[in-house]
Design an enzyme around this catalytic site. Structure first.
Site, PDB file in Angstrom:
ATOM      1  N   HIS A 268      -1.323  -5.444   2.164  1.00 27.75           N
ATOM      2  CA  HIS A 268      -0.976  -5.390   0.748  1.00 27.75           C
ATOM      3  C   HIS A 268       0.156  -6.347   0.380  1.00 27.75           C
ATOM      4  O   HIS A 268       1.099  -6.547   1.125  1.00 27.75           O
ATOM      5  CB  HIS A 268      -0.590  -3.965   0.358  1.00 27.75           C
ATOM      6  CG  HIS A 268       0.568  -3.415   1.145  1.00 27.75           C
ATOM      7  ND1 HIS A 268       1.885  -3.618   0.804  1.00 27.75           N
ATOM      8  CD2 HIS A 268       0.594  -2.669   2.271  1.00 27.75           C
ATOM      9  CE1 HIS A 268       2.679  -3.018   1.670  1.00 27.75           C
ATOM     10  NE2 HIS A 268       1.919  -2.427   2.574  1.00 27.75           N
ATOM     11  N   ASP A 269       0.012  -6.946  -0.777  1.00 27.19           N
ATOM     12  CA  ASP A 269       1.040  -7.788  -1.399  1.00 27.19           C
ATOM     13  C   ASP A 269       1.312  -9.083  -0.649  1.00 27.19           C
ATOM     14  O   ASP A 269       2.306  -9.757  -0.926  1.00 27.19           O
ATOM     15  CB  ASP A 269       2.349  -7.009  -1.587  1.00 27.19           C
ATOM     16  CG  ASP A 269       2.152  -5.748  -2.405  1.00 27.19           C
ATOM     17  OD1 ASP A 269       1.848  -5.871  -3.604  1.00 27.19           O
ATOM     18  OD2 ASP A 269       2.286  -4.640  -1.861  1.00 27.19           O
TER      19      ASP A 269
ATOM     20  N   GLY B 281       2.505  -6.054   5.409  1.00 30.40           N
ATOM     21  CA  GLY B 281       2.685  -6.109   3.969  1.00 30.40           C
ATOM     22  C   GLY B 281       3.745  -7.108   3.537  1.00 30.40           C
ATOM     23  O   GLY B 281       4.728  -7.335   4.237  1.00 30.40           O
TER      24      GLY B 281
END
Length: 262
Positions: free
Chosen positions: A121-122, A139
Site C-alpha cells: 500500500h501507498d 508500505g
C-alpha cells in the site's frame, strides 16, 4: 465489446476498452478501469478501485488491487493506479493505498515486474524500473525512475530509492538509497555507482564522472552528510552538463527521511 473469455467473470460496472483481452477464469471487479491494448491472462483477480492504463500485459495468477495488509485498513475506497506498457508477471500482488497516507498506490510506465513481486500500500514506483523475482516492497516505499531491484530483495517501509540506483540480489534495504548508487548485502553496503546502467542509458562520460565525484563526496572522504551536500551542490557550476544530475542528488538528500545508506 472487449475480448472476454467465456469463463471470465467481469462485473458489468467495470470499464474496459473494447480492445482489452481478458483470459479464462479471470475476475474483474465493479470499480476497475482498463484502457486500450491491455491484455490480462487467465486466473487473475483485479479488484478494488483499480485503474490500469494502456498496453499493459498482466500474466496469469496475479492479484491486482486487493485490500492492503495494513491492520488499520477498514475498507475505505482507496486506489491502485497503474500506468502504460507495464509487464506484470506471474503471482504479482499489488495492493490499494491507505487513508493514512496518499490513499493510492501508484505504478508508472514501462516497468518490468517479475514473478512473485509484492508492492504494498501507498508505494510509488516510477517508470522504466525492473523488479526481479520475489522483490518485496513494504508500505510507503518510493522507487525513482530506472531503479533495478534484485531478486529476493526486501525494502523496509517508508524507504526511498533514488533514480538509476541498483539494488543487488537478496539485499535488506532499511535506509534511503541515493540516486545512481549500486548497493547490496545484509547488512546493506554501498559498493559504488551503477556505471553499467548509466552507460546503457547513454550517460556521457562527463555525466558519469560527475556521478563518480558525488559518490566520492558522500562515501570516500569522511564528510558529514551536510558537508557532502554542500560539496555536491558546487559540482553544478564545475560540470554544467551534469547540473540536472547534481540537482536530482541534492533534492533526494534533502528529502531523505530514514537516513541514507552509508
Amino acid at each position: 465489446m472487449a475480448n472476454i473469455h467465456p469463463t471470465a467473470i467481469v462485473d458489468p460496472q467495470a470499464e474496459l476498452d473494447e480492445s482489452v483481452v481478458i483470459g479464462a477464469y479471470t475476475l474483474v471487479g465493479p470499480h476497475v478501469k482498463i484502457a486500450a491494448g491491455t491484455t490480462v491472462g487467465p486466473h487473475v483477480v483485479i479488484e478494488g478501485h483499480t485503474t490500469i492504463g494502456r498496453d499493459n500485459r498482466i500474466f496469469q495468477f496475479g492479484s491486482i488491487g486487493a485490500a492492503n495488509q495494513d491492520k488499520k485498513y477498514q475498507g475505505e475506497p482507496t486506489e491502485l493506479v497503474i500506468g502504460d506498457r507495464n509487464t506484470i508477471r506471474e503471482f504479482v500482488t499489488l495492493h490499494v493505498g491507505t487513508v493514512q497516507d496518499k490513499a493510492v498506490t501508484r505504478i508508472g510506465d514501462d516497468n518490468w515486474i517479475m514473478a512473485y513481486t509484492h508492492i504494498a500500500h501507498d508505494c510509488v514506483v516510477g517508470s522504466h524500473t525492473t523488479l526481479a523475482n520475489n522483490a518485496t516492497l513494504a508500505g510507503h516505499v518510493e522507487l525513482g525512475d530506472w531503479v533495478t531491484v534484485g531478486g529476493l530483495t526486501g525494502i523496509h517501509q517508508f524507504v526511498k530509492v533514488g533514480a538509476h540506483a541498483m539494488l543487488g540480489f537478496a539485499s535488506a534495504v532499511s535506509q534511503d538509497i541515493p540516486p545512481y548508487m549500486l548497493v547490496d548485502g545484509n547488512p546493506l553496503a554501498v559498493r559504488g555507482i551503477n556505471a553499467v546502467g548509466l552507460r546503457r542509458r547513454d550517460f556521457s562520460n562527463e555525466r558519469i564522472a560527475a556521478v563518480k565525484q558525488m559518490h566520492k563526496l558522500l562515501y570516500r572522504e569522511g564528510r558529514t552528510l551536510e558537508s557532502a551536500r554542500e560539496a555536491i551542490a558546487a559540482l553544478a557550476q564545475a560540470t554544467p552538463e551534469a547540473s540536472a544530475d547534481v540537482a536530482l542528488m541534492g533534492a533526494f538528500l534533502a528529502g531523505a527521511t530514514r537516513g541514507i545508506a552509508r
